[in-house]
Design an enzyme around this catalytic site. Structure first.
Site, PDB file in Angstrom:
ATOM      1  N   LEU A 190       0.816  -1.223   0.000  1.00 53.24           N
ATOM      2  CA  LEU A 190       0.000   0.000   0.000  1.00 53.24           C
ATOM      3  C   LEU A 190       0.845   1.267   0.000  1.00 53.24           C
ATOM      4  O   LEU A 190       0.876   2.022   0.979  1.00 53.24           O
ATOM      5  CB  LEU A 190      -1.003   0.008   1.176  1.00 53.24           C
ATOM      6  N   THR A 221      12.151  -1.769  -5.369  1.00 58.66           N
ATOM      7  CA  THR A 221      10.924  -2.569  -5.541  1.00 58.66           C
ATOM      8  C   THR A 221      10.975  -3.418  -6.808  1.00 58.66           C
ATOM      9  O   THR A 221      10.707  -4.622  -6.776  1.00 58.66           O
ATOM     10  CB  THR A 221       9.686  -1.650  -5.580  1.00 58.66           C
ATOM     11  N   THR A 253       6.252  -4.197 -19.058  1.00 53.13           N
ATOM     12  CA  THR A 253       5.810  -3.078 -19.883  1.00 53.13           C
ATOM     13  C   THR A 253       6.510  -3.066 -21.242  1.00 53.13           C
ATOM     14  O   THR A 253       7.643  -3.569 -21.365  1.00 53.13           O
ATOM     15  CB  THR A 253       6.110  -1.760 -19.145  1.00 53.13           C
ATOM     16  N   ASP A 254       5.879  -2.443 -22.215  1.00 51.60           N
ATOM     17  CA  ASP A 254       6.523  -2.289 -23.533  1.00 51.60           C
ATOM     18  C   ASP A 254       7.683  -1.285 -23.467  1.00 51.60           C
ATOM     19  O   ASP A 254       8.484  -1.197 -24.396  1.00 51.60           O
ATOM     20  CB  ASP A 254       5.512  -1.867 -24.602  1.00 51.60           C
ATOM     21  N   GLU A 255       7.761  -0.522 -22.354  1.00 51.58           N
ATOM     22  CA  GLU A 255       8.792   0.530 -22.278  1.00 51.58           C
ATOM     23  C   GLU A 255      10.210  -0.050 -22.215  1.00 51.58           C
ATOM     24  O   GLU A 255      11.179   0.657 -22.462  1.00 51.58           O
ATOM     25  CB  GLU A 255       8.514   1.460 -21.086  1.00 51.58           C
ATOM     26  N   TYR A 300      12.639   3.980 -14.742  1.00 52.50           N
ATOM     27  CA  TYR A 300      11.526   3.031 -14.625  1.00 52.50           C
ATOM     28  C   TYR A 300      11.706   1.866 -15.595  1.00 52.50           C
ATOM     29  O   TYR A 300      11.692   0.693 -15.198  1.00 52.50           O
ATOM     30  CB  TYR A 300      10.185   3.733 -14.891  1.00 52.50           C
ATOM     31  N   LYS A 350      12.402  -2.168 -14.928  1.00 51.52           N
ATOM     32  CA  LYS A 350      11.518  -3.242 -15.410  1.00 51.52           C
ATOM     33  C   LYS A 350      12.289  -4.193 -16.338  1.00 51.52           C
ATOM     34  O   LYS A 350      12.113  -5.416 -16.284  1.00 51.52           O
ATOM     35  CB  LYS A 350      10.298  -2.662 -16.146  1.00 51.52           C
ATOM     36  N   ASN A 374       0.439   1.120 -22.784  1.00 46.78           N
ATOM     37  CA  ASN A 374      -0.191   1.993 -21.782  1.00 46.78           C
ATOM     38  C   ASN A 374      -1.635   1.588 -21.511  1.00 46.78           C
ATOM     39  O   ASN A 374      -2.434   1.490 -22.450  1.00 46.78           O
ATOM     40  CB  ASN A 374      -0.190   3.448 -22.265  1.00 46.78           C
ATOM     41  N   VAL A 404       0.868  19.571 -21.046  1.00 46.51           N
ATOM     42  CA  VAL A 404       1.319  18.685 -22.133  1.00 46.51           C
ATOM     43  C   VAL A 404       2.836  18.851 -22.274  1.00 46.51           C
ATOM     44  O   VAL A 404       3.320  19.964 -22.489  1.00 46.51           O
ATOM     45  CB  VAL A 404       0.612  19.036 -23.461  1.00 46.51           C
ATOM     46  N   TYR A 405       3.571  17.738 -22.149  1.00 43.40           N
ATOM     47  CA  TYR A 405       5.033  17.808 -22.215  1.00 43.40           C
ATOM     48  C   TYR A 405       5.504  18.069 -23.651  1.00 43.40           C
ATOM     49  O   TYR A 405       5.030  17.415 -24.600  1.00 43.40           O
ATOM     50  CB  TYR A 405       5.676  16.495 -21.759  1.00 43.40           C
ATOM     51  N   ASP A 447       9.612  19.628 -21.415  1.00 44.74           N
ATOM     52  CA  ASP A 447       9.537  18.210 -21.756  1.00 44.74           C
ATOM     53  C   ASP A 447      10.105  17.332 -20.644  1.00 44.74           C
ATOM     54  O   ASP A 447      10.916  17.787 -19.834  1.00 44.74           O
ATOM     55  CB  ASP A 447      10.315  17.955 -23.058  1.00 44.74           C
ATOM     56  N   PRO A 454      12.679  14.628 -19.404  1.00 39.73           N
ATOM     57  CA  PRO A 454      13.996  14.202 -19.903  1.00 39.73           C
ATOM     58  C   PRO A 454      13.957  12.759 -20.400  1.00 39.73           C
ATOM     59  O   PRO A 454      13.290  11.908 -19.787  1.00 39.73           O
ATOM     60  CB  PRO A 454      14.908  14.307 -18.673  1.00 39.73           C
ATOM     61  N   HIS A 503      12.466  11.539 -22.893  1.00 42.37           N
ATOM     62  CA  HIS A 503      11.087  11.195 -23.276  1.00 42.37           C
ATOM     63  C   HIS A 503      11.062  10.298 -24.520  1.00 42.37           C
ATOM     64  O   HIS A 503      11.503  10.703 -25.588  1.00 42.37           O
ATOM     65  CB  HIS A 503      10.346  12.506 -23.564  1.00 42.37           C
TER      66      HIS A 503
END
Ligand code: NAD
Ligand code: TYD
Length: 350
Positions: free
Chosen positions: A37, A102, A132-134, A157, A161, A186, A213-214, A287, A289, A291
């Site tokens: 949590l 984590t 994730t696809d990232e 991130y 992953k 996403n 909006v970035y 933006d 960084p 991205h």
């Protein structure tokens, strides 16, 4: 005999939809939801399954070695569906170590416990890692991520992953641990914490707050309704081939700015505001960084092998999602009080 399934991160956005699907859909399973949590975990997401006799919530940290080992000893899990993670790119930029802790250490800790507890019984077990696809990095204007695309993560991130995916695969190769991995695009839908694009902007439109909006807004994402992801997870857990990866996507690419304009249009209609009201809130800001320009998934493997495809169009899913946020004002209020305000000030301050 009932099957004991451990779902980690079940109080979060996607996890809560997976827990609900398994608790309600599989009366013969005992579902154990392990979640520490964090700010993103919320038991309000699971109010409707709380009373089910095949559902148990366990508060705890996937990084805690003794605790996780004791859970495997106590419950004799047949399967693990691992969703617990730090999941927000912007937070990973300001605090990468939390993501290492984590996403990498927590995953390896779960793998160690599964490996040790399942020794001699691998043929009946499955460790399902949700990713994730990232991890694939960024695409130019053409092409799609397939299961064979080389990993090339760009954010802390996605690097964390990617690392966790590698560990899962390595435990399969080194120890023979039975695993399956999926990499999804996403997600959007009910119970999405309002730090990610769609729920953040829905909340801001409701409250007449600027929509940050970035960059130039020309970044592209492939959006999938969260319940369709839960269906894919169900299929892969039960029928996916072991020691393999499945890509999951919405066949639904949108440039951020077009998505935001569609959201504004739908929100004006829902809120009874004059056409163009919400669009005037759009504000182009600095933006992010590193991205990633574009994500797009080739989901033909899961489509061909398991017959999966998204069940709703983007417009249907988005409208459903907006309606959910508009009728769940108390949920939104609870999650946006306290720590959220501090986060927002720090993140979007000039
Ligand atoms: P989320 O941030 O909404 O939820 C994460 C959950 O994990 C929370 O309930 C949190 O309390 C819990 N958690 C965090 N650290 C923990 C720890 N140390 N021990 C136990 N529990 C912990 O995330 P989400 O969007 O639901 O994503 C779930 C999974 O799906 C993640 O692994 C993410 O990488 C992956 N994923 C997300 C998306 C997306 O669009 N949201 C897309 C593809 C894959
Ligand atoms: P996000 O929902 O954070 O998901 P991800 O970074 O994992 O794809 O962001 C989706 C897109 O929206 C991404 O290109 C960044 C952009 N974005 C904004 O333009 N403004 C915002 O305030 C946020 C949170 C995201």
């Amino acid at each position: 005999m009932a099957k004991n399934i451990l779902i980690t991160g079940g109080a979060g956005f996607i996890g809560s939809h997976v827990v609900r699907r398994f608790v309600k859909g599989y009366a013969g399973y005992n579902i154990y939801n392990l979640d520490v949590l964090t700010y993103a975990g919320n038991l309000e997401n699971l109010k409707d399954v709380e009373g089910y006799s095949n559902y148990t919530f366990i508060k705890g940290d996937i990084v805690d070695v003794d605790f996780v080992q004791s859970l495997f000893a106590k419950y004799d899990f047949d399967g693990v569906i691992h969703l617990a993670a730090e999941s927000h790119v912007d937070r990973s930029i300001s605090d990468p170590l939390a993501f290492v802790r984590t996403n990498i250490i927590g995953t390896v800790n779960l793998l160690n416990s599964a490996r040790d507890a399942w020794k001699g019984a691998y043929s009946k077990k499955r460790f399902y890692h949700i990713s994730t696809d990232e991890v694939y990095g960024t695409l130019g204007s053409k092409g799609l991520f397939t299961e064979r695309t080389a990993y090339d993560p760009n954010s802390p991130y996605s690097a964390s992953k990617a690392s966790s995916d590698h560990f899962v695969r390595a435990y399969g190769e080194t120890y023979g641990l039975p695993y399956v991995i999926s990499n999804c695009s996403n997600n959007y839908g009910p119970n999405h914490f309002p730090e990610k694009l769609i729920p953040l902007f829905i909340n801001n439109i409701i409250n007449n707050i600027p929509l940050p909006v970035y960059g130039d807004g020309k970044y592209t994402r492939d959006w999938l309704f969260v319940e369709d992801h839960a269906v894919a997870i169900d299929l892969i857990f039960h029928k996916g081939k072991g020691q393999e990866t499945y890509n999951i996507g919405g066949f639904n690419e949108w440039q951020n700015i077009d998505l935001v304009k569609l959201l504004c249009k739908l929100m004006d209609q829902k809120l009874g505001r004059a056409k163009g009201t919400s669009e005037r809130l759009i504000s182009f800001v600095k933006d992010r960084p590193g991205h990633d320009l574009r994500y797009a998934i080739d989901a033909s493997k899961i489509n061909k092998e398991l017959g999966w495809e998204p069940s709703v169009t983007f417009e249907e899913g988005l409208e459903y999602t907006i309606d959910w946020y508009l009728t769940n004002g108390a949920w939104l209020e609870h999650v946006t009080s306290g720590e959220y305000r501090e986060y927002y000030k720090k993140m979007y301050a000039e």
